[in-house]
Motif scaffolding. Structure first.
Motif, short mmCIF file in Angstrom:
data_model
loop_
_atom_site.label_atom_id
_atom_site.label_comp_id
_atom_site.label_asym_id
_atom_site.label_seq_id
_atom_site.Cartn_x
_atom_site.Cartn_y
_atom_site.Cartn_z
N SER A 172 18.03 -17.92 52.35
CA SER A 172 17.77 -18.67 51.12
C SER A 172 19.09 -19.26 50.64
CB SER A 172 17.24 -17.75 50.03
OG SER A 172 16.04 -17.13 50.45
N ASP A 173 19.00 -20.34 49.89
CA ASP A 173 20.20 -21.01 49.40
C ASP A 173 21.13 -20.02 48.70
OD1 ASP A 173 19.16 -23.34 50.27
OD2 ASP A 173 18.64 -24.13 48.28
N GLY A 174 22.41 -20.12 49.01
CA GLY A 174 23.42 -19.35 48.29
C GLY A 174 23.63 -17.93 48.79
N GLU A 175 22.86 -17.48 49.78
CA GLU A 175 23.02 -16.10 50.27
C GLU A 175 24.31 -15.94 51.07
OE1 GLU A 175 18.44 -14.51 51.00
OE2 GLU A 175 19.65 -15.16 52.70
N SER A 176 24.87 -14.73 51.01
CA SER A 176 25.99 -14.39 51.88
C SER A 176 25.47 -14.12 53.29
CB SER A 176 26.66 -13.12 51.35
OG SER A 176 27.35 -12.45 52.38
N VAL A 177 26.13 -14.70 54.27
CA VAL A 177 25.82 -14.34 55.67
C VAL A 177 26.68 -13.12 55.96
CG1 VAL A 177 25.71 -15.15 58.06
CG2 VAL A 177 25.38 -16.77 56.18
N SER A 178 26.18 -11.97 55.55
CA SER A 178 27.04 -10.78 55.50
C SER A 178 27.44 -10.28 56.88
CB SER A 178 26.39 -9.67 54.68
OG SER A 178 25.01 -9.70 54.76
N SER A 179 26.72 -10.60 57.93
CA SER A 179 27.17 -10.20 59.28
C SER A 179 28.54 -10.80 59.56
CB SER A 179 26.15 -10.64 60.35
OG SER A 179 26.00 -12.03 60.33
#
Ligand SMILES: O=P(O)(O)OC[C@H]1O[C@H](OP(=O)(O)OP(=O)(O)O)[C@H](O)[C@@H]1O
Length: 274
Positions: free
Chosen positions: A87-94
């Motif tokens: 979703s817009d604005g999410e961190s790609v935490s991987s």
């Protein structure tokens, strides 16, 4: 696992003191000689948020105390599932988690990381990486404990290890279809399952967290004339009551020792050093 790895590789076992200050900050002290040593920190990242500061501080401290190199052995590597901005604005935490580890370590070894939309750890890590596959250990366990198995993956992503495990055993395999609607809301469909009766179903997946994926997959066997499935999972995260809920719809639940858990009857320790 650190003690087992030290014994198998004829290495010294270091001593690390780790505790919380009253305000919950992390205290780290290395109580072993680091000078001139090639050091491996063993830390399975099943609870990454409380674990991360201590892990990074230990790596930096080992280097400051003279270690020539510092590696991480993380049998379970966290955060690899958030590998896309869904979703817009999410961190790609991987990517962000891998960047933090890459800044502290010289190398990382892990077991079956969740590589779906990322195909190689080198896409997110800037240090040397090694992936160990649990498939040989899973196949050995199934061969010893299950007669006439049908190996089943709950979603398309599991096809890779399900076909690997089935191939090693010489058993048939089947891959179901999954749509994830939310953290604890998944829908699994199993077209054609009723045509494959006569086998002991063995569900194989990389992670059980909420357990919903395996539970929803297991439920299909209740109505199709199969015995309850045996569930085999690599990384037993089992949040909340997930383990009890999965046991209720399975004939047996077993996992590897990448995460300490009561179900961890499959050891992958020797595969890490092979
Ligand atoms: O126990 P659970 O809470 O259901 O989580 C476990 C599931 O999550 C992961 O896949 P995911 O649904 O993230 O799908 P992906 O392959 O699209 O990353 C993993 O491969 C399991 O199938």
């Amino acid at each position: 696992m650190a003690a087992q790895l030290a014994e198998i590789t004829n290495s010294a076992l270091g001593a690390l003191e780790l505790r919380r200050f009253p305000d919950q900050e992390t205290y780290v002290r290395i109580a072993s000689e680091m000078a001139g040593k090639s050091v491996e920190l063993v830390c399975t990242l099943a609870h990454p948020d409380p674990q991360l500061p201590g892990l990074l501080f230990a790596a930096y401290t080992a280097r400051e105390l003279g270690a020539t190199s510092v590696g991480l052995i993380a049998p379970y590597l966290a955060y690899m599932r958030q590998d896309k901005r869904f979703s817009d604005g999410e961190s790609v935490s991987s990517r962000h988690f891998a960047r933090l580890l890459s800044g502290a370590f010289d190398r990382v070894v892990t077991v079956d990381p969740h590589l779906h939309r990322i195909h190689d750890l080198d896409e997110v890590f800037s240090i040397k990486t090694k992936v160990v596959h649990a498939a040989p250990a899973l196949a050995d366990w199934i061969t010893t404990h299950v007669e006439n198995p049908l190996i089943i993956g709950p979603d398309s992503e599991s096809a890779q290890w399900v076909s690997d495990v089935a191939g090693r055993i010489g058993a048939p395999h089947l891959v179901l279809s999954k749509i994830r609607h939310g953290d604890r809301n998944v829908e699994v469909t199993a077209p054609g399952l009723e045509n494959r009766t006569g086998y002991q179903p063995v569900l194989v997946d990389d992670i059980a967290s909420s357990g919903r994926t395996m539970i929803e997959a297991a439920r299909h066997f209740e109505t199709t004339g199969f015995p309850k499935p045996v569930c085999v999972v690599v990384h037993a995260l089992f949040a909340g009551d997930a383990y009890e809920a999965l046991k209720a719809v399975s004939s047996r639940v077993v996992s590897t020792n990448t995460v300490p858990h009561v179900s961890a009857d499959i050891s992958i320790t020797s595969l890490i050093v092979s």
